[in-house]
Design an enzyme around this catalytic site. Structure first.
Site, PDB file in Angstrom:
ATOM      1  N   SER A 100     -10.175  10.011   0.812  1.00 32.53           N
ATOM      2  CA  SER A 100      -9.414  10.249  -0.408  1.00 32.53           C
ATOM      3  C   SER A 100      -7.924  10.477  -0.144  1.00 32.53           C
ATOM      4  O   SER A 100      -7.248   9.614   0.404  1.00 32.53           O
ATOM      5  CB  SER A 100     -10.039  11.425  -1.168  1.00 32.53           C
ATOM      6  OG  SER A 100      -9.530  11.537  -2.462  1.00 32.53           O
ATOM      7  N   ASP A 240      -4.242   8.030  -5.500  1.00 27.86           N
ATOM      8  CA  ASP A 240      -4.443   8.523  -4.136  1.00 27.86           C
ATOM      9  C   ASP A 240      -5.097   7.428  -3.295  1.00 27.86           C
ATOM     10  O   ASP A 240      -5.292   6.306  -3.758  1.00 27.86           O
ATOM     11  CB  ASP A 240      -5.261   9.821  -4.129  1.00 27.86           C
ATOM     12  CG  ASP A 240      -6.680   9.628  -4.626  1.00 27.86           C
ATOM     13  OD1 ASP A 240      -6.938   8.632  -5.332  1.00 27.86           O
ATOM     14  OD2 ASP A 240      -7.547  10.466  -4.321  1.00 27.86           O
ATOM     15  N   ASP A 242      -8.028   6.608  -2.214  1.00 31.93           N
ATOM     16  CA  ASP A 242      -9.233   5.875  -2.604  1.00 31.93           C
ATOM     17  C   ASP A 242      -9.286   5.574  -4.093  1.00 31.93           C
ATOM     18  O   ASP A 242     -10.293   5.070  -4.594  1.00 31.93           O
ATOM     19  CB  ASP A 242     -10.494   6.627  -2.165  1.00 31.93           C
ATOM     20  CG  ASP A 242     -10.740   7.904  -2.966  1.00 31.93           C
ATOM     21  OD1 ASP A 242      -9.760   8.501  -3.455  1.00 31.93           O
ATOM     22  OD2 ASP A 242     -11.906   8.307  -3.082  1.00 31.93           O
ATOM     23  N   ASP A 244      -9.345   7.477  -6.857  1.00 30.47           N
ATOM     24  CA  ASP A 244     -10.105   8.232  -7.858  1.00 30.47           C
ATOM     25  C   ASP A 244      -9.262   9.299  -8.553  1.00 30.47           C
ATOM     26  O   ASP A 244      -9.767  10.039  -9.389  1.00 30.47           O
ATOM     27  CB  ASP A 244     -11.387   8.839  -7.268  1.00 30.47           C
ATOM     28  CG  ASP A 244     -11.138   9.937  -6.236  1.00 30.47           C
ATOM     29  OD1 ASP A 244      -9.963  10.159  -5.863  1.00 30.47           O
ATOM     30  OD2 ASP A 244     -12.125  10.557  -5.797  1.00 30.47           O
TER      31      ASP A 244
END
Length: 448
Positions: A100, A240, A242, A244
């Site tokens: 992340s 960010d 990833d 999400d």
């Protein structure tokens, strides 16, 4: 949280804590737990742009194939993209390799079930029990019963076409600045917003395996704010690593956080009859101004512990369709089963178009209370929460606030820290409250 699984899958420094050997076992045992009732199960795998992604993907794939699973590699894609495609492609499980918003040396592995939701505590416990067994007793298929691997790099486009249809009209006439954190959205977000006919300016779209989240993305929105002002953009959207999370920037360069985005979405959804049970689910870290703005607009709120998985659990339990965190995880459960930065961005821009209001005006309807968070290193988190002098100072401060502010004292989930947070009408008052509590915590249980 278990020995291996934290609040968001298995995390660690790649090749040190999260080794290929562990990734192989996670693939083998995780794949077995999620697919044991299916003959020739299908598992999809996505990853972000970290240099360690290929190494961990190879090990995971090997583990999955050893159970007889058919593996489909998606390549670089966002976490919500994997969640959506797991269900859309009728896979028995989905796996995302990402840490992340964490720095490049970290990586992680998280699973999604066939319904596109993250795993339950029970499923994670079952995988952990297998990981801790001294002997691997799972079946070992041979010959034609082994799994095979294939690639489906078009999956990202399938996901984009799905989320694109959630908006009511195109974005022509708007200038949108994007910061993709050199991560999973680097090739997806620019395509998406250009396809919707917006003028775009971009940064953080040149991943090289080493630069993910490095001074860019949703944890560094001040960089995007400069680009917004330089280009005269109508809005800035920061994702960010990833994809999400979303943090936005208004046309004046002011940062718009997850609380403000949730409020804007909640108000619009209520006005258009879309907000289920007239309720938003947030965490205890949401700003007091968020709750006051909801209350002023006749919207109720439900609070959970910190972590998007707890927000999701409460949303499923109560039948709610909007929730999220101040950090930018926004969950729109009518459309997708996890936090989704690009989907949230689409909804935010759509609200600007439909209301014909600039982001500064939409966000300005919520007044954030000044906030201060101080971390105190302690000898024992449990003792700190049970300490009578600490409980007494918290009670005294709360009485003084008289409802015009709030105090939150909680342990860190991963470190020997007590987090002391306060919100008050002015920064001066806020700081004073926090420091009074911090001094007592340090005196009673502070670590040297």
């Amino acid at each position: 949280m278990g020995k291996y699984f934290g609040t968001d899958g298995v995390r660690g420094v790649a090749n040190k804590e999260l080794t290929p050997e562990l990734a192989f076992k996670i693939g083998r045992f995780g794949g077995y737990v999620l697919t044991k009732d299916t003959d020739r199960p299908k598992v999809i795998i996505g990853r972000d742009t970290r240099i360690s992604g290929h190494m961990l993907e190879g090990a995971l794939v090997a583990g999955l194939l050893s159970t007889g699973a058919e593996v489909m590699r998606l390549g670089v894609i966002s976490t919500p993209g994997v969640a959506y495609l797991t269900k859309a492609l009728d896979a028995q499980a989905g796996v995302m390799i990402s840490a992340s918003h964490n720095p490049v040396q970290d990586n992680g592995i998280k699973f999604f079930g066939s319904d596109g939701f993250k795993l339950t505590d029970e499923q994670e416990a079952e995988i952990e029990a297998l990981l801790d067994k001294e002997v691997d007793e799972l079946p070992r298929p041979t010959g034609t019963n082994l799994g095979q691997v294939s690639d489906y790099f078009e999956g990202g486009q399938k996901y984009l076409q799905y989320i694109k249809q959630t908006v009511e009209e195109d974005f022509s006439g708007l200038h949108i600045a994007l910061d993709c954190a050199h991560g999973a959205t680097s090739s997806l977000a620019p395509y998406l917003f250009a396809d919707l006919e917006a003028d775009i300016s971009t940064m953080g779209t040149s991943p090289n395996g080493m630069n993910i989240n490095d001074g860019v993305g949703s944890t560094h929105p001040e960089v995007l704010a400069e680009l917004v002002k330089e280009k005269g953009a109508d809005i800035g959207l920061a994702f960010d690593g990833d994809g999400d999370r979303l943090i936005a920037v208004d046309e004046k360069g002011n940062i718009v956080d997850g609380d403000q985005i949730m409020f804007i979405c909640a108000k619009y959804m209520k006005e258009t009859g879309q907000l289920k049970h007239n309720t938003v689910v947030s965490t205890v870290m949401s700003n007091l101004g968020f709750y006051k703005a909801l209350e002023a607009n006749g919207i109720t709120s439900d609070k959970t512990a910190v972590g998007d998985r707890y927000v999701m659990e409460e949303m499923k339990r109560g039948g709610y369709n909007l929730g999220g965190e101040q950090s930018g995880h926004i969950i729109l459960l009518d459309y997708i089963t996890t936090g989704d930065g690009m989907l949230s961005a689409l909804q935010l821009v759509n609200i600007m178009k439909m209301t014909k209001k600039p982001l500064s005006e939409l966000a300005g309807e919520m007044t954030k209370f000044p906030q201060l968070l101080v971390n105190v290193r302690v000898t024992d988190k449990k003792l700190a929460l049970e300490n009578e002098k600490i409980k007494e100072i918290i009670r005294v401060v709360e009485e003084e606030m008289n409802g015009d502010g709030r105090i939150l004292v909680r342990p860190s989930g991963t470190e020997p820290l007590i987090r002391v947070m306060a919100e008050a009408p002015t920064q001066e008052v806020c700081d004073a409250y926090v420091h009074r509590i911090v001094e007592v915590v340090k005196a009673e249980v502070g670590a040297e």
